[in-house]
Write an enzyme that holds these catalytic residues in place. Structure first.
Site, PDB file in Angstrom:
ATOM      1  N   LYS A  36      30.343  27.343   7.460  1.00 33.87           N
ATOM      2  CA  LYS A  36      29.331  28.103   6.730  1.00 33.87           C
ATOM      3  C   LYS A  36      28.924  27.371   5.451  1.00 33.87           C
ATOM      4  O   LYS A  36      29.759  26.796   4.761  1.00 33.87           O
ATOM      5  CB  LYS A  36      29.870  29.501   6.412  1.00 33.87           C
ATOM      6  CG  LYS A  36      30.164  30.313   7.677  1.00 33.87           C
ATOM      7  CD  LYS A  36      30.909  31.596   7.395  1.00 33.87           C
ATOM      8  CE  LYS A  36      32.366  31.340   7.049  1.00 33.87           C
ATOM      9  NZ  LYS A  36      33.168  32.575   6.999  1.00 33.87           N
ATOM     10  N   THR A  40      29.528  38.317  -2.625  1.00 30.64           N
ATOM     11  CA  THR A  40      29.417  38.141  -1.172  1.00 30.64           C
ATOM     12  C   THR A  40      30.666  38.662  -0.462  1.00 30.64           C
ATOM     13  O   THR A  40      31.034  38.173   0.599  1.00 30.64           O
ATOM     14  CB  THR A  40      29.195  36.661  -0.828  1.00 30.64           C
ATOM     15  OG1 THR A  40      30.268  35.872  -1.387  1.00 30.64           O
ATOM     16  CG2 THR A  40      27.872  36.167  -1.388  1.00 30.64           C
ATOM     17  N   GLY A  90      33.093  40.214   1.885  1.00 30.37           N
ATOM     18  CA  GLY A  90      33.032  40.685   3.260  1.00 30.37           C
ATOM     19  C   GLY A  90      32.089  39.938   4.171  1.00 30.37           C
ATOM     20  O   GLY A  90      31.995  40.271   5.364  1.00 30.37           O
ATOM     21  N   THR A  91      31.407  38.924   3.662  1.00 26.09           N
ATOM     22  CA  THR A  91      30.424  38.238   4.500  1.00 26.09           C
ATOM     23  C   THR A  91      31.093  37.476   5.646  1.00 26.09           C
ATOM     24  O   THR A  91      30.585  37.474   6.772  1.00 26.09           O
ATOM     25  CB  THR A  91      29.554  37.281   3.671  1.00 26.09           C
ATOM     26  OG1 THR A  91      30.402  36.421   2.896  1.00 26.09           O
ATOM     27  CG2 THR A  91      28.638  38.050   2.737  1.00 26.09           C
TER      28      THR A  91
END
Length: 268
Positions: free
Chosen positions: A171, A204, A206-207
């Site tokens: 990511k 952010t 819990g992304t």
């Protein structure tokens, strides 16, 4: 049906609570095995305690004996012993596609997995996964080398595949690259980039959990991996765009909206 093996989150923004909400948002029945209990809110992990390996194993045994699983994912496992429990379960169910979110650090910079736990993840769990979804810091821990540039990030999934023999989605949210975020998937001997606009969001929380759960949900519905990843990235963007925001003592807090297309939480 989809299974999450993960820690809890008392704020419900991450962990298995986020996973179960994500499964539900995709019309997939979700079951869970609790690997750790975490006292946390966005920006702070106050304390966590891992589940006893025997209890985690029993949860998995009972779930697998009663529910026809079509996909599974792991999140925070908390200890080397629980990593090994998850790995044994995956080995016993090789036909259930597994997404591994290699949770080592919280967004709040707390360490959530020890070095021996990380070693167990590298040696036993990751090789059983269909897909592993590290962020930049987790990819660095798995590679043992720094990832500083967009070029480093783009090369990382292939390097990780060479080391571990499975597919990786690395990511890109922690790499500064103008107004765009690109996540890179290594699949079928090629790198696929998924680009989307960068949102100006500082929290952010819990992304990573939400993204990996959305991939697992799509796999449970029979989607091919590349399609599942693309859908999950788009879904996470909608969760972020429709996020909840509020202020406590002057500090802003945000939480993902896991039902961006369905449930209106503003009504009492």
């Amino acid at each position: 049906m989809a299974l999450t093996i993960a820690g809890s989150d008392s704020s419900s923004g991450a962990g298995l609570q986020a996973d179960l909400k994500t499964f539900a948002a995709h019309g997939v029945y979700g079951v869970n095995a609790l690997a750790a209990t975490v006292a946390e809110v966005p920006g702070e992990v106050a304390r966590f305690e891992t589940t006893a390996p025997t209890l985690l194993s029993l949860q998995l045994d009972r779930v697998a004996s009663s529910f026809p699983l079509s996909a599974a994912k792991t999140g925070m496992l908390g200890s080397a012993e629980n990593v090994e429990v998850a790995s044994r379960f995956a080995g016993q169910h090789p036909n259930v596609p597994l997404v591994v979110d290699p949770v080592v650090f919280a967004t709040a910079d707390a360490r959530l997995l020890s070095e021996d736990g990380l070693a167990a993840m590298k040696s036993s769990l990751i090789p059983r996964a269909l897909l592993v979804t590290p962020n930049r810091m987790e990819a660095e821990a798995l590679l043992g080398k720094s990832i500083q540039t967009a070029g480093d990030l783009a090369a990382a999934p292939h390097r990780l595949y060479d080391r571990y023999g499975t597919n990786f989605l690395v990511k890109g949210g922690h790499i500064a690259d103008g107004d765009t975020v690109t996540d890179y998937l290594w699949l079928d001997r090629e790198t696929i980039g998924y680009s989307h606009p960068r949102l100006e969001i500082s929290d952010t929380h819990g992304t990573g959990c939400t993204l990996s759960a959305a991939i697992a949900a799509c796999l449970a519905k029979g989607q091919p991996l590349a399609e599942a990843v693309g859908h999950a990235i788009d879904y996470l963007a909608k969760c972020l765009e429709s996020r909840f925001e509020w202020s406590v003592d002057g500090a802003g807090i945000a939480a993902l909206n896991h039902f961006p297309d369905g449930v209106d939480f503003t009504r009492p």
